[in-house]
Design a protein around this motif. Structure first.
Motif, PDB file in Angstrom:
ATOM      1  N   ASP A  38      13.766 -34.541  14.822  1.00  0.00           N
ATOM      2  CA  ASP A  38      13.828 -34.756  13.370  1.00  0.00           C
ATOM      3  C   ASP A  38      14.550 -33.601  12.688  1.00  0.00           C
ATOM      4  N   GLY A  39      14.232 -32.376  13.090  1.00  0.00           N
ATOM      5  CA  GLY A  39      14.900 -31.211  12.512  1.00  0.00           C
ATOM      6  C   GLY A  39      16.387 -31.198  12.783  1.00  0.00           C
ATOM      7  N   ARG A  92      20.265 -42.586  17.984  1.00  0.00           N
ATOM      8  CA  ARG A  92      20.342 -41.226  17.434  1.00  0.00           C
ATOM      9  C   ARG A  92      19.871 -40.173  18.431  1.00  0.00           C
ATOM     10  N   TYR A 107      13.950 -43.533  18.051  1.00  0.00           N
ATOM     11  CA  TYR A 107      15.221 -42.950  17.611  1.00  0.00           C
ATOM     12  C   TYR A 107      16.441 -43.803  17.907  1.00  0.00           C
ATOM     13  N   SER A 113       9.747 -35.022  19.071  1.00  0.00           N
ATOM     14  CA  SER A 113      10.058 -35.700  17.794  1.00  0.00           C
ATOM     15  C   SER A 113      10.291 -34.700  16.673  1.00  0.00           C
ATOM     16  N   GLU A 114       9.455 -33.674  16.629  1.00  0.00           N
ATOM     17  CA  GLU A 114       9.596 -32.639  15.604  1.00  0.00           C
ATOM     18  C   GLU A 114      10.963 -31.955  15.692  1.00  0.00           C
ATOM     19  N   LEU A 158      18.272 -33.818  13.461  1.00  0.00           N
ATOM     20  CA  LEU A 158      18.930 -34.940  12.763  1.00  0.00           C
ATOM     21  C   LEU A 158      19.098 -34.657  11.284  1.00  0.00           C
ATOM     22  N   LYS A 159      18.194 -33.892  10.703  1.00  0.00           N
ATOM     23  CA  LYS A 159      18.321 -33.525   9.279  1.00  0.00           C
ATOM     24  C   LYS A 159      19.356 -32.435   9.077  1.00  0.00           C
ATOM     25  N   GLY A 160      19.445 -31.521  10.073  1.00  0.00           N
ATOM     26  CA  GLY A 160      20.312 -30.357   9.930  1.00  0.00           C
ATOM     27  C   GLY A 160      21.733 -30.651  10.170  1.00  0.00           C
TER      28      GLY A 160
END
Length: 171
Positions: free
Chosen positions: A166-167, A42, A39, A162-163, A169-171
């Motif tokens: 990832d959520g 981030r 990451y 990570s899951e 960072l997308k949101g």
């Protein structure tokens, strides 16, 4: 520990609640390193102190880590110290000073910091916050408001972190 791995403006924060005399926390460093590599900036990995009563030198180690932050090498100190958990258990605070000297830090200042207790409030605040959010063992992670207990098993934790990251960072 206020020394994080990235800039404070990182969108996702991973709090890693560690006891610096805990062999499981040493094993967890592989996951922390992999997450940092994946990451980069981030993900802001922040070490939080949760010294366990069963580890006689963990409280002093947490204070020493805070002094390492003051001297500019928080994470390198933590990683070097966790690599010597058995030795810390056997030899105590002398190991804290040796690790500081090996990293080119001012070991005399470490000794003074441990004597004058200048980092006690930081360690106590972390420990109190950990208890408030029901941290019971180490390592424990908090990301996106979810607490993940690595004290029972490290299995699958990197994937779950990570899951969640990832959520977020997308949101």
């Amino acid at each position: 520990m206020s020394d994080s791995t990235t800039a404070p403006a990182s969108p996702v924060v991973l709090e890693a609640w560690f006891d610096l005399q805990c062999p499981d926390c040493f094993a967890a460093l592989d996951d922390v390193r992999a997450l940092r590599e994946t990451y980069g900036d981030r993900l802001d990995v922040q070490l939080r102190h949760f010294p366990l009563a069963k580890h006689k030198h963990a409280y002093a180690a947490a204070q020493a880590a805070e002094e390492a932050v003051e001297q500019g090498k928080g994470w390198p100190y933590v990683e070097a110290l966790l690599a010597r958990t058995d030795e810390l258990g056997e030899r105590g605070e002398a190991v804290l000073l040796e690790v500081a000297a090996e990293l080119g830090l001012d070991a005399e200042e470490f000794d003074t910091a441990l004597i004058d207790g200048r980092h006690l409030l930081t360690v106590d605040a972390d420990e109190a916050e950990g208890k408030a959010i029901k941290v019971t063992g180490t390592p424990t992670y908090v990301i996106g408001g979810e607490r993940l207990d690595g004290g029972q098993s490290q299995e699958g934790l990197r994937g779950r972190i990570s899951e969640i990251a990832d959520g977020l960072l997308k949101g």
